[in-house]
Design a protein around this motif. Structure first.
Motif, PDB file in Angstrom:
ATOM      1  N   TYR A 154       0.834  -1.201   0.000  1.00 47.68           N
ATOM      2  CA  TYR A 154       0.000   0.000   0.000  1.00 47.68           C
ATOM      3  C   TYR A 154       0.870   1.252   0.000  1.00 47.68           C
ATOM      4  CZ  TYR A 154      -3.855  -3.096   1.209  1.00 47.68           C
ATOM      5  OH  TYR A 154      -4.795  -4.099   1.195  1.00 47.68           O
ATOM      6  N   PHE A 155       0.384   2.249  -0.686  1.00 48.93           N
ATOM      7  CA  PHE A 155       1.037   3.566  -0.697  1.00 48.93           C
ATOM      8  C   PHE A 155       0.680   4.280   0.595  1.00 48.93           C
ATOM      9  CE2 PHE A 155       1.678   8.012  -1.708  1.00 48.93           C
ATOM     10  CZ  PHE A 155       2.763   8.011  -2.572  1.00 48.93           C
ATOM     11  N   ASP A 156       1.672   4.836   1.268  1.00 45.88           N
ATOM     12  CA  ASP A 156       1.469   5.517   2.548  1.00 45.88           C
ATOM     13  C   ASP A 156       1.165   6.990   2.296  1.00 45.88           C
ATOM     14  OD1 ASP A 156       1.577   6.572   5.127  1.00 45.88           O
ATOM     15  OD2 ASP A 156       3.192   5.231   5.750  1.00 45.88           O
ATOM     16  N   VAL A 157      -0.124   7.312   2.221  1.00 45.59           N
ATOM     17  CA  VAL A 157      -0.559   8.658   1.852  1.00 45.59           C
ATOM     18  C   VAL A 157      -0.123   9.690   2.892  1.00 45.59           C
ATOM     19  CG1 VAL A 157      -2.581  10.121   1.486  1.00 45.59           C
ATOM     20  CG2 VAL A 157      -2.477   7.875   0.407  1.00 45.59           C
ATOM     21  N   LEU A 158      -0.286   9.391   4.177  1.00 47.33           N
ATOM     22  CA  LEU A 158       0.068  10.365   5.213  1.00 47.33           C
ATOM     23  C   LEU A 158       1.577  10.633   5.240  1.00 47.33           C
ATOM     24  CD1 LEU A 158      -2.276   9.433   8.192  1.00 47.33           C
ATOM     25  CD2 LEU A 158      -2.574  11.189   6.449  1.00 47.33           C
ATOM     26  N   LYS A 159       2.373   9.594   5.053  1.00 46.14           N
ATOM     27  CA  LYS A 159       3.825   9.765   4.984  1.00 46.14           C
ATOM     28  C   LYS A 159       4.197  10.653   3.794  1.00 46.14           C
ATOM     29  CE  LYS A 159       8.144   8.469   6.044  1.00 46.14           C
ATOM     30  NZ  LYS A 159       8.810   8.742   7.325  1.00 46.14           N
ATOM     31  N   TYR A 160       3.592  10.387   2.654  1.00 51.08           N
ATOM     32  CA  TYR A 160       3.832  11.189   1.453  1.00 51.08           C
ATOM     33  C   TYR A 160       3.436  12.638   1.700  1.00 51.08           C
ATOM     34  CZ  TYR A 160       2.975  12.991  -3.294  1.00 51.08           C
ATOM     35  OH  TYR A 160       2.958  13.753  -4.438  1.00 51.08           O
ATOM     36  N   ASN A 161       2.321  12.827   2.390  1.00 53.67           N
ATOM     37  CA  ASN A 161       1.768  14.162   2.582  1.00 53.67           C
ATOM     38  C   ASN A 161       2.604  15.005   3.547  1.00 53.67           C
ATOM     39  OD1 ASN A 161      -0.551  15.636   1.531  1.00 53.67           O
ATOM     40  ND2 ASN A 161      -1.168  15.890   3.674  1.00 53.67           N
ATOM     41  N   GLU A 162       3.563  14.388   4.222  1.00 59.14           N
ATOM     42  CA  GLU A 162       4.441  15.162   5.109  1.00 59.14           C
ATOM     43  C   GLU A 162       5.326  16.123   4.325  1.00 59.14           C
ATOM     44  OE1 GLU A 162       6.660  12.370   7.390  1.00 59.14           O
ATOM     45  OE2 GLU A 162       4.917  11.627   8.537  1.00 59.14           O
ATOM     46  N   THR A 163       5.700  15.742   3.107  1.00 53.27           N
ATOM     47  CA  THR A 163       6.589  16.587   2.301  1.00 53.27           C
ATOM     48  C   THR A 163       5.960  17.021   0.983  1.00 53.27           C
ATOM     49  OG1 THR A 163       7.595  14.600   1.338  1.00 53.27           O
ATOM     50  CG2 THR A 163       8.677  15.570   3.270  1.00 53.27           C
ATOM     51  N   LYS A 164       4.907  16.319   0.555  1.00 57.31           N
ATOM     52  CA  LYS A 164       4.230  16.651  -0.692  1.00 57.31           C
ATOM     53  C   LYS A 164       2.760  16.947  -0.414  1.00 57.31           C
ATOM     54  CE  LYS A 164       7.785  15.881  -3.418  1.00 57.31           C
ATOM     55  NZ  LYS A 164       8.373  16.921  -4.286  1.00 57.31           N
ATOM     56  N   ASN A 165       2.015  17.237  -1.469  1.00 60.95           N
ATOM     57  CA  ASN A 165       0.602  17.615  -1.313  1.00 60.95           C
ATOM     58  C   ASN A 165      -0.286  16.588  -2.003  1.00 60.95           C
ATOM     59  OD1 ASN A 165      -1.909  18.783  -1.120  1.00 60.95           O
ATOM     60  ND2 ASN A 165      -1.410  20.608  -2.331  1.00 60.95           N
ATOM     61  N   TYR A 166      -0.791  15.630  -1.213  1.00 62.32           N
ATOM     62  CA  TYR A 166      -1.767  14.679  -1.763  1.00 62.32           C
ATOM     63  C   TYR A 166      -3.121  15.401  -1.794  1.00 62.32           C
ATOM     64  CZ  TYR A 166      -4.508  10.446  -2.512  1.00 62.32           C
ATOM     65  OH  TYR A 166      -5.372   9.500  -3.021  1.00 62.32           O
ATOM     66  N   GLY A 167      -3.491  15.890  -2.971  1.00 63.60           N
ATOM     67  CA  GLY A 167      -4.672  16.731  -3.134  1.00 63.60           C
ATOM     68  C   GLY A 167      -4.365  17.917  -4.020  1.00 63.60           C
ATOM     69  N   ILE A 168      -3.141  17.941  -4.577  1.00 64.94           N
ATOM     70  CA  ILE A 168      -2.704  19.073  -5.388  1.00 64.94           C
ATOM     71  C   ILE A 168      -3.557  19.244  -6.651  1.00 64.94           C
ATOM     72  CG2 ILE A 168      -0.971  17.723  -6.670  1.00 64.94           C
ATOM     73  CD1 ILE A 168       0.832  20.225  -6.568  1.00 64.94           C
ATOM     74  N   LEU A 169      -4.071  18.136  -7.190  1.00 61.65           N
ATOM     75  CA  LEU A 169      -4.886  18.202  -8.399  1.00 61.65           C
ATOM     76  C   LEU A 169      -6.363  18.398  -8.076  1.00 61.65           C
ATOM     77  CD1 LEU A 169      -5.032  17.901 -11.513  1.00 61.65           C
ATOM     78  CD2 LEU A 169      -5.342  15.443 -11.152  1.00 61.65           C
ATOM     79  N   SER A 170      -6.878  17.593  -7.168  1.00 58.59           N
ATOM     80  CA  SER A 170      -8.307  17.627  -6.844  1.00 58.59           C
ATOM     81  C   SER A 170      -8.662  18.715  -5.845  1.00 58.59           C
ATOM     82  CB  SER A 170      -8.745  16.269  -6.291  1.00 58.59           C
ATOM     83  OG  SER A 170      -8.020  15.960  -5.112  1.00 58.59           O
ATOM     84  N   LYS A 171      -7.633  19.332  -5.256  1.00 56.28           N
ATOM     85  CA  LYS A 171      -7.812  20.399  -4.246  1.00 56.28           C
ATOM     86  C   LYS A 171      -8.524  19.864  -3.004  1.00 56.28           C
ATOM     87  CE  LYS A 171      -6.138  23.209  -7.374  1.00 56.28           C
ATOM     88  NZ  LYS A 171      -5.743  22.261  -8.394  1.00 56.28           N
ATOM     89  N   ARG A 172      -8.336  18.583  -2.704  1.00 55.39           N
ATOM     90  CA  ARG A 172      -8.915  17.994  -1.504  1.00 55.39           C
ATOM     91  C   ARG A 172      -7.931  18.095  -0.338  1.00 55.39           C
ATOM     92  NH1 ARG A 172     -12.880  12.967  -2.806  1.00 55.39           N
ATOM     93  NH2 ARG A 172     -13.666  13.676  -4.821  1.00 55.39           N
ATOM     94  N   VAL A 173      -8.479  18.287   0.836  1.00 54.49           N
ATOM     95  CA  VAL A 173      -7.668  18.338   2.049  1.00 54.49           C
ATOM     96  C   VAL A 173      -7.667  16.945   2.662  1.00 54.49           C
ATOM     97  CG1 VAL A 173      -7.377  19.388   4.327  1.00 54.49           C
ATOM     98  CG2 VAL A 173      -8.251  20.761   2.403  1.00 54.49           C
ATOM     99  N   ILE A 174      -6.485  16.398   2.887  1.00 51.43           N
ATOM    100  CA  ILE A 174      -6.356  15.003   3.308  1.00 51.43           C
ATOM    101  C   ILE A 174      -7.082  14.728   4.627  1.00 51.43           C
ATOM    102  CG2 ILE A 174      -4.140  15.410   4.441  1.00 51.43           C
ATOM    103  CD1 ILE A 174      -5.192  12.213   2.567  1.00 51.43           C
ATOM    104  N   GLU A 175      -7.037  15.688   5.560  1.00 55.70           N
ATOM    105  CA  GLU A 175      -7.698  15.488   6.847  1.00 55.70           C
ATOM    106  C   GLU A 175      -9.215  15.351   6.681  1.00 55.70           C
ATOM    107  OE1 GLU A 175      -3.732  17.060   7.453  1.00 55.70           O
ATOM    108  OE2 GLU A 175      -5.423  17.779   6.231  1.00 55.70           O
ATOM    109  N   ASP A 176      -9.785  16.183   5.792  1.00 58.55           N
ATOM    110  CA  ASP A 176     -11.229  16.097   5.534  1.00 58.55           C
ATOM    111  C   ASP A 176     -11.575  14.774   4.874  1.00 58.55           C
ATOM    112  OD1 ASP A 176     -11.430  18.617   6.575  1.00 58.55           O
ATOM    113  OD2 ASP A 176     -11.533  19.620   4.611  1.00 58.55           O
TER     114      ASP A 176
END
Length: 491
Positions: free
Chosen positions: A157-179
């Motif tokens: 599995y891809f670790d989204v929260l780990k990735y989001n520490e340095t990058k922006n998971y939501g950069i395209l869809s403009k979604r906030v990971i916490e929400d």
């Protein structure tokens, strides 16, 4: 000098939310990737609209003189349903009691047949997911090595929260990971994940799963998102110009693609993200379950319960181009009937081009009109505005034919070349009146009736003359009396 050096093309970039001047990574070359179909059922009209939009974009880029490598994949494995252990192709194979590759072959052939009917150019490369299993295993290992994935019970599995520490998971869809985490529902198979937002790079196959391959972690199959990352970067490089697909793929599919590519190569994979909008039927979302649904072949064969008649592929293509690719388009019987009339008027005008008389002067600003056509396509491929300009030319052509307007030979050459380029080469329409085996017979029959009508008028049999005109009109044949005789058009 290439046309792209004189035309200023702008593209709406979903990543920035703005129209941007198109500057490819390598001058003169364009790399474009479009997410292709998952071949487990007949391709539907919404899919066709998306691929048709990118076919037109591909055509225009070629017209401008770019060397384009257009990659459109075939998903023939690993398209998970609700992130459980079964994918759509294996599910369909079980239902139809066929091998998965029989399902794949059946619906890939259907896909190609439909696109051929609608006059699509083939892509430069059409890779399949099953043809790139090794590359997907290698990419998964690379993401693991980079600390952005983890193995759990044979799956990766891809670790989204780990990735989001340095990058922006939501950069395209403009979604906030916490929400997104707060609103995530519980799905089967998520007990293996660290958090609900993590997505599969590799799934361990359950005993009953049909499609399976060996890997360092388990016998299993790749994740759907990873396939596109691997195939796009293999054929277009770690960074390429355009990535397209339907708006429904923006999240999570395209968002995951960005994250995977960043995790593998430490750079943003795509310069311009493009997304097409939805196709409705009679004002409602297309749905097989509700019956509000029509397949492409049902439109051109007339074998359906929602339209009054058959509509040719070119008429349907012309209809699709009357809305911008980013706008919702509503398909209906009335809309197709109107498009058919417009399409026939456009073809009638083009058929007149070779018979127009030449004058010493022109009464139409041909160069400014030509540039307006380019300006429309340069404005994020605005086909409805282009079509409006084409009908300005249709009006002018008819005026020349009626001797109420004039054109020089040079301007007629420009008009003819421009009309043919935009109508056939770029919009991808087909002049069906010229290609039909029955068109000559139809024209001959109508000309015979016109001759009989002229004889009736000469004999002062006006009742018969009017009857021929009126009954032809009811059949969709419009007669037009002029100084040079009677002509006809098909409405």
């Amino acid at each position: 000098m290439k046309l792209y050096q004189t035309q200023k093309l702008k593209i709406y970039n979903s990543l920035s939310g703005e129209k941007e001047v198109f500057k490819p990574i390598t001058e003169g070359f364009v790399g474009m990737y479009v997410c292709g179909p998952t071949v487990y059922s007949n391709v539907h009209m919404g899919n066709v609209r998306t691929f048709m939009s990118f076919d037109t974009i591909y055509r225009y880029l070629l017209h401008l003189g770019y060397k384009v490598r257009y990659v459109r994949n075939i998903t023939d494995a690993g398209h998970l349903t609700d992130d459980n252990s079964e994918d759509k192709i294996s599910t369909k194979a079980r239902l139809e009691k066929l091998e998965p590759m029989e399902i794949v072959q059946k619906y890939t052939v259907d896909f190609h047949d439909i696109l051929k009917e609608y006059n699509f150019l083939p892509p430069s490369v059409e890779p399949t997911a099953t043809g790139h299993i090794l590359e997907q295993i290698e990419a998964t290992q690379k993401i693991l090595d980079n600390g952005l994935a983890y193995v759990s019970n044979g799956s990766v599995y891809f670790d989204v929260l780990k990735y989001n520490e340095t990058k922006n998971y939501g950069i395209l869809s403009k979604r906030v990971i916490e929400d997104a985490i707060e609103n995530t529902r519980t799905l089967d198979g998520q007990s293996d994940k660290k958090n609900p937002q993590d997505f599969a790079l590799w799934k361990k196959a359950e005993p009953e799963h049909i499609q399976r391959w060996n890997s360092p972690w388990s016998v299993g199959f790749p994740g759907w998102h990873l396939e596109c990352t691997v195939m796009s970067t293999k054929y277009l490089g770690e960074q390429f110009d355009i990535h397209g697909g339907g708006m429904d793929l923006k999240f999570p599919h395209h968002e995951c693609e960005i994250a995977q590519a960043e995790a593998c190569n430490h750079k943003a994979p795509v310069k311009y993200w493009m997304h097409t909008n939805m196709l409705n039927l009679n004002g409602k979302k297309m749905s097989k379950s509700t019956g509000n649904h029509v397949l492409p072949q049902e439109i051109y064969t007339g074998n359906n319960n929602v339209l009054s008649k058959a509509f040719s592929p070119s008429v349907t293509r012309f209809f699709s181009m009357q809305a911008h690719y980013s706008s919702i388009l509503d398909l209906s019987n009335e809309a197709l009937l109107a498009s058919e009339k417009g399409f026939n008027k456009l073809m009638d005008a083009i058929n007149l081009l070779n018979s127009l008389e030449i004058s010493k002067e022109s009464s139409f600003g041909i160069q400014s009109w030509k540039q307006k056509c380019y300006d429309a396509m340069n404005d994020d491929f605005n086909t409805p505005i282009l079509i409006a300009h084409l009908f300005e030319a249709v009006k002018f052509i008819n005026q020349i034919n009626d001797k109420t307007a004039h054109i020089t030979k040079d301007d007629l050459d420009i008009l003819s070349n421009t009309m043919n380029a935009f109508v056939f080469d770029i919009l991808g329409l087909v002049n069906e009146s010229k290609n039909s085996n029955n068109s000559d017979k139809l024209s001959g029959t109508i000309e015979l009736l016109i001759k009989l009508r002229a004889e009736a008028k000469a004999n002062k049999d006006y009742a018969l003359s009017d009857q021929i005109r009126d009954e032809l009109k009811e059949l969709g044949v419009q007669l037009k009396d002029g100084r040079e005789g009677t002509t006809f058009s098909l409405n």
